[in-house]
Design a protein around this motif. Structure first.
Motif, PDB file in Angstrom:
ATOM      1  N   LEU A  82       0.827  -1.207   0.000  1.00 14.30           N
ATOM      2  CA  LEU A  82       0.000   0.000   0.000  1.00 14.30           C
ATOM      3  C   LEU A  82       0.862   1.258   0.000  1.00 14.30           C
ATOM      4  CD1 LEU A  82      -2.777  -1.068   2.548  1.00 14.30           C
ATOM      5  CD2 LEU A  82      -3.047  -0.768   0.075  1.00 14.30           C
ATOM      6  N   MET A  83       1.959   1.234   0.769  1.00 13.45           N
ATOM      7  CA  MET A  83       2.862   2.390   0.803  1.00 13.45           C
ATOM      8  C   MET A  83       3.536   2.594  -0.553  1.00 13.45           C
ATOM      9  SD  MET A  83       4.672   2.174   4.564  1.00 13.45           S
ATOM     10  CE  MET A  83       3.750   2.543   6.060  1.00 13.45           C
ATOM     11  N   ASP A  84       3.902   1.479  -1.221  1.00 12.99           N
ATOM     12  CA  ASP A  84       4.486   1.578  -2.562  1.00 12.99           C
ATOM     13  C   ASP A  84       3.484   2.207  -3.527  1.00 12.99           C
ATOM     14  OD1 ASP A  84       6.867   0.459  -1.777  1.00 12.99           O
ATOM     15  OD2 ASP A  84       6.308  -1.586  -2.376  1.00 12.99           O
ATOM     16  N   ALA A  85       2.227   1.758  -3.438  1.00 11.11           N
ATOM     17  CA  ALA A  85       1.190   2.283  -4.337  1.00 11.11           C
ATOM     18  C   ALA A  85       0.952   3.769  -4.102  1.00 11.11           C
ATOM     19  CB  ALA A  85      -0.107   1.502  -4.139  1.00 11.11           C
ATOM     20  N   ALA A  86       1.140   4.216  -2.857  1.00  8.37           N
ATOM     21  CA  ALA A  86       0.936   5.635  -2.540  1.00  8.37           C
ATOM     22  C   ALA A  86       2.183   6.473  -2.815  1.00  8.37           C
ATOM     23  CB  ALA A  86       0.539   5.780  -1.074  1.00  8.37           C
ATOM     24  N   LEU A  88       5.079   6.384  -1.193  1.00  6.73           N
ATOM     25  CA  LEU A  88       5.796   6.800   0.013  1.00  6.73           C
ATOM     26  C   LEU A  88       7.229   6.286  -0.018  1.00  6.73           C
ATOM     27  CD1 LEU A  88       3.073   6.167   2.752  1.00  6.73           C
ATOM     28  CD2 LEU A  88       3.738   8.341   1.731  1.00  6.73           C
TER      29      LEU A  88
END
Length: 423
Positions: A82-86, A88
Motif C-alpha cells: 500500500l505504501m508503494d502504491a501511494a 511513500l
C-alpha cells in the motif's frame, strides 16, 4: 460549523468516546479540543487515532508497553504494498507502519516527547505486585491497596499460587491446544469455591488458547448452575480478550506440558507480555493450573520464572518455614533462648521472623541468592522497598544471606542480640 461546536463545548467541555466513534460524533475542526487523552494506547492502532489527533491541540498517550498490543488488520507485506502504491519513500517506514506499531509505540518514538511513569498500582494485592515488579517493571510499581480491601476464600492469603496439574496438551482441530485435565481441575475448583468456601467475589478464567477457552465454557455450562456463575460474575476468556478486565480471583490455564506441539510452544514463547496481562488481571489471588515441573524445566524463561514464583506464598494452614535455612535459623534462635514468631503478618507482608524486646521490633529475614539477588549481583529493588516500608512502620530490619549463616551462625546471632538491645 465551528461556532456551534464551540457552543456545545462550553456546556460539555469533557468528552469521552471510542476512537472509532469520533468521526460520527465530533465535527472535524482542527484544534477543537485543548487536549486529547488516549487511554490503553498500546491497544490502539495509529490510523484510528488520526481523527482525534486532528481535532486537538495537544495529546497525552497513556499505555503500557509491557502489556499486549492491538491485533493488526493487515501484515507488514500488505502495508508495504500500500505504501508503494501511494509513492511513500521506503526510508523510515518502520516508524510509521501500523501493522507493527501501536499508537503508544509511535508516540514513544517522537523526537519531542515527555515521559511520565504511573507507578501507583491500585488493582492487585501486594504479593502479586511484587511478582510483577520482579518479572516486568524493575521494581517501579508501588502498592496502593490494603489487605482488608480484598475478597478471598477462607484458606488463602493474597498472592500467586500454583495448582500442579499434570495433564497432556493435545492439538485442537480448530488450531491451538487443549488440556482437558487442566480444564476439569479448574471447573472443579470454581465449584468448590462457590459451594464449600461460600466465596461470593468475582472469578475470571483465562488461557492463551481459544480452543481451551471453548472447552472451559462447555464444562462450566454443564457443571456450574447459572446462579453460581452469576454470583461469581464468572468470565471465561483468552488473555487477549480479557486485557482491561479484572476479577478478585483469576484461574489461569497454562495448557503447556510434555509432548506439546512445537508451534504451540513457540506461541507461548513469542510474547512474555501475555503472562503479565494474565497475572495482573487478579485483584486478590491468581492461581496457575499446569504441570509445574515441566514449566520449571522448560526453555521458556518467563514461564520457568512464573513456575518458580507461583506457589511460594503459603496458604494459611501451611508450614511456618519456607526453606531449610529458615528452620536452621529457628533452631539457632531457640538454642540462644530467643523467642520469635515465624511468618508474622504485617500488612501485605509476612516476616520470616519477628522478634520483640521492650520497644524494639525486629524483622529478621533469611535470604537466598535465587530470589533476592538480581542479575548484577545486587539486592533486588523489591527488598529495598520492603525494608523502607517496614522501617516506616517502626521496625528494625536485619537481613542475612544464607552464606553468612552457613559461615558463622553464632556471629549472626550476636548481631541479632545487639539489634534487640537497641545497640
Amino acid at each position: 460549523d465551528r461556532d456551534d461546536a464551540q457552543s456545545i463545548l462550553a456546556c460539555y467541555p469533557v468528552w469521552i468516546t471510542p476512537t472509532l466513534s469520533a468521526p460520527k460524533r465530533i465535527p472535524l475542526h482542527p484544534g477543537l479540543f485543548d487536549i486529547v487523552i488516549f487511554d490503553e494506547a498500546s491497544q490502539c492502532d495509529i490510523g484510528s487515532s488520526l481523527p482525534l489527533l486532528a481535532r486537538a491541540k495537544r495529546a497525552v498517550v497513556v499505555g503500557d508497553p509491557m502489556q499486549l498490543s492491538f491485533i493488526p488488520g493487515l501484515n507488514l507485506r500488505q502495508e508495504n504494498a500500500l505504501m508503494d502504491a501511494a509513492g511513500l519513500p521506503r526510508q523510515g517506514r518502520e516508524k510509521l507502519a501500523q501493522s507493527i506499531n501501536s499508537l503508544f509505540r509511535f508516540a514513544d518514538m517522537r523526537p519531542i516527547r515527555r515521559h511520565a511513569f504511573l507507578a501507583d498500582q491500585f488493582r492487585s494485592a501486594g504479593p502479586i505486585v511484587d511478582y510483577l515488579n520482579d518479572a516486568f517493571y524493575r521494581g517501579r510499581l508501588q502498592i496502593r491497596r490494603k489487605p482488608e480491601d480484598f475478597a478471598l476464600p477462607g484458606d488463602y492469603r493474597p498472592g500467586l499460587d500454583w495448582q500442579d496439574v499434570q495433564g497432556v496438551p493435545e492439538a485442537a482441530p480448530e488450531g491451538g491446544a487443549v488440556n482437558e485435565v487442566e480444564a476439569q481441575a479448574i471447573i472443579a475448583h470454581v465449584a468448590a469455591l462457590a459451594e464449600k468456601e461460600g466465596f461470593d467475589g468475582s472469578v475470571g478464567i483465562l488461557s492463551p488458547f481459544n480452543a481451551q477457552i471453548a472447552l472451559l465454557r462447555r464444562l462450566a455450562a454443564a457443571r456450574l448452575p447459572e446462579d453460581v456463575q452469576k454470583r461469581l460474575d464468572l468470565k471465561i476468556a483468552t488473555i487477549d480478550r480479557f486485557q482491561g478486565g479484572q476479577a478478585d480471583i483469576i484461574l489461569f490455564s497454562l495448557v503447556a506440558g510434555p509432548r506439546m506441539a512445537r508451534q504451540t510452544m513457540n506461541f507461548l514463547a513469542r510474547d512474555r507480555r501475555r503472562i503479565n496481562v494474565a497475572i495482573s488481571r487478579a485483584r486478590a489471588l491468581c492461581i496457575v493450573f499446569g504441570d509445574q515441573a515441566f514449566a520449571r524445566e522448560s526453555k521458556i524463561s518467563h514461564i520457568a520464572y512464573l513456575a518458580e514464583r507461583a506457589g511460594r506464598v503459603p496458604r494459611r494452614d501451611q508450614a511456618q518455614f519456607e526453606s531449610l535455612w529458615e528452620r536452621r535459623m529457628a533452631a539457632a534462635l531457640e538454642r540462644r533462648g530467643l523467642t520469635y514468631e515465624a511468618q508474622y503478618p504485617v500488612g501485605w507482608r509476612r516476616l520470616d521472623f519477628a522478634l520483640f524486646r521492650d520497644a524494639v521490633k525486629l524483622d529478621l529475614e533469611v535470604d537466598g541468592r535465587a530470589y533476592h539477588m538480581d542479575a548484577d549481583g545486587n539486592r533486588k529493588i523489591r527488598d529495598i522497598q520492603r525494608d523502607r516500608e517496614m522501617i516506616a512502620r517502626g521496625w528494625k530490619v536485619r537481613r542475612f544471606w544464607v552464606h553468612e549463616l552457613d559461615y558463622d551462625m553464632e556471629a549472626c546471632l550476636d548481631i541479632i542480640e545487639r539489634d534487640l538491645a537497641g545497640t
